[in-house]
Design a protein around this motif. Structure first.
Motif, PDB file in Angstrom:
ATOM      1  N   THR A 241       4.018   8.148   3.210  1.00  0.00           N
ATOM      2  CA  THR A 241       3.593   6.868   3.781  1.00  0.00           C
ATOM      3  C   THR A 241       4.057   5.702   2.925  1.00  0.00           C
ATOM      4  OG1 THR A 241       1.657   7.967   4.733  1.00  0.00           O
ATOM      5  CG2 THR A 241       1.605   5.567   4.625  1.00  0.00           C
TER       6      THR A 241
ATOM      7  N   PRO B 261      -1.025   3.403   6.443  1.00  0.00           N
ATOM      8  CA  PRO B 261       0.148   2.822   7.120  1.00  0.00           C
ATOM      9  C   PRO B 261       0.042   1.317   7.330  1.00  0.00           C
ATOM     10  CG  PRO B 261      -0.547   4.849   8.218  1.00  0.00           C
ATOM     11  CD  PRO B 261      -1.623   4.494   7.248  1.00  0.00           C
TER      12      PRO B 261
ATOM     13  N   HIS C 165       3.915  11.296  10.887  1.00  0.00           N
ATOM     14  CA  HIS C 165       2.890  10.270  10.673  1.00  0.00           C
ATOM     15  C   HIS C 165       1.967  10.180  11.884  1.00  0.00           C
ATOM     16  CE1 HIS C 165       4.707   8.588   6.988  1.00  0.00           C
ATOM     17  NE2 HIS C 165       5.853   8.927   7.552  1.00  0.00           N
TER      18      HIS C 165
END
Length: 426
Positions: free
Chosen positions: A338, A318, A239
């Motif tokens: 996510t 996010p 991420h």
């Protein structure tokens, strides 16, 4: 104090001597770039010189995140926009011609880009990098966003929509794909390799994967099968820590009522934007839910925001996803990861390639109902899937459990450790 200074000086000298130039090259959309940006930043923090080579439209975004960038190939997002309805057969066939041209561009541009590199890492559709690395004598590795790209009896060839074939047919799908590809991309690559005085390769996928593959996906959702032939490490999805913020208008919408449903299909272009929006709004009406519609390109003045739905051009997933009741998306690896990390259920509407794989995995893991193929999408089917997500607590329980497992991973550290151990330690 003098001894402490000497130790620090020796450590700095060691880091200076072991700093490596690493080029990460890819061909794809924003979703293909973001985890590579996370990897590049992790490599830089470890003291290496990381460079991302990608389609030119990503340059400003990559550099805004403090990563070095070099343009490679054509504007990929623009190319995709000329092929709407990608979930149908005709655009897919046309897109193969684009990929052939991009391979030639990669082979022409990459020698200059990877000059003096200590390691090159390919990803997505960067099909020419391994040949160029071989030409200039640079070690090569690959970063995969889904286990499905690795040939296995546990899943079919990535172009197939059906995901529940028996192992024998899965193996057969990979064998047939190799045979067909020998007359297409493998033949093209070998023609170009002859011009570079390189020996021919047996199949282009095996060549692209190479000997070492970093699988940047979460094993709790989809593990690398045990019969995969190449050396792999599964790090979990990498991420990217975002510097974006949720807009004031969206924050007000979130605060004004119950948690909404997110709808976004990323780079999957379509000629029927207005019809798709009408379908989504009808599903919201049928379910009594609120919605956030992201990335739709038609003239939004025809459908104004209301207290029940809002249009947004771009939003940091996010930050947004933890505030949602569910996420409806096309099944890209990044959005899937996510949403799973945020602990919210998902409804996947796959359009192409590994999106069918992720739709199957999300359903199998209990993160959401069965996927709805884009060609079969109706307001009634979408409403039924949304109702399943929000009314059955099992989806939230499963999403919460999986999110906790994902949170324990340090995917970027695992990837950097693997790179240093595999390529630079002896």
């Amino acid at each position: 104090m003098g001894e402490c200074f000497f130790r620090l000086f020796r450590a700095d000298l060691f880091n200076l001597n072991t700093s490596k130039k690493i080029v990460i090259a890819t061909c794809g959309t924003r979703g293909d770039i973001q985890p590579l940006m996370a990897l590049a930043r992790a490599l830089t923090r470890r003291g290496h010189q990381a460079l991302i080579a990608a389609p030119p439209e990503h340059g400003a975004r990559v550099e805004d995140y403090g990563c070095r960038f070099q343009a490679l190939g054509s504007d990929f997002t623009e190319l995709l926009s000329h092929y709407p309805q990608v979930h149908t057969l005709k655009p897919m066939i046309s897109f193969l011609g684009i990929l052939r041209r991009e391979i030639r561009k990669q082979l022409a541009q990459l020698p200059g880009i990877i000059e003096n590199a200590d390691l090159v890492l390919g990803a997505s559709l960067c099909c020419g990098l391994h040949s160029v690395a071989e030409l200039v004598g640079v070690p090569y590795g690959y970063v995969a966003m889904a286990p499905q790209i690795l040939p296995s009896a546990h899943h079919p060839f990535v172009a197939l929509k059906t995901q529940n074939l028996p192992p024998l047919l899965n193996r057969l799908s990979w064998q047939l794909a190799r045979q067909l590809d020998r007359m297409n991309f493998t033949a093209l690559l070998n023609k170009e390799r002859r011009g570079l005085n390189l020996a021919p390769v047996k199949d282009i996928l095996g060549h692209i994967l190479g000997r070492h593959v970093i699988v940047a996906s979460d094993p709790v959702i989809a593990e690398v099968p045990p019969d995969v032939a190449v050396d792999t490490i599964q790090t979990g999805y990498m991420h990217l820590q975002t510097s974006q913020r949720i807009s004031e208008g969206l924050e007000k919408f979130l605060a004004a009522g119950p948690a909404p449903i997110y709808f976004g299909f990323g780079s999957m272009s379509t000629r029927e934007q207005e019809g798709l929006v009408a379908l989504i709004l009808e599903s919201l009406k049928q379910t009594g839910q609120r919605g956030i519609l992201c990335g739709f390109r038609f003239d939004e003045t025809g459908v104004a925001d209301s207290e029940n739905f809002i249009f947004v051009e771009d939003v940091p997933h996010p930050l947004l996803f933890p505030h949602l009741a569910a996420v409806v998306h096309n099944g890209g690896s990044g959005t899937t990861a996510t949403a799973a990390r945020a602990g919210v259920p998902q409804v996947i509407v796959p359009h192409i390639l590994d999106q069918y794989y992720w739709g199957d995995r999300v359903s199998h893991c209990g993160l959401g109902p069965k996927p709805i193929r884009r060609s079969r999408l109706t307001s009634g089917r979408l409403a039924a899937a949304i109702n399943q997500c929000v009314s059955e607590p099992g989806y939230y329980d499963c999403a919460s459990r999986i999110a906790k497992e994902i949170e324990q991973q340090d995917s970027r550290r695992l990837a950097v450790d693997y790179i240093e151990k595999t390529y630079f330690n002896g």
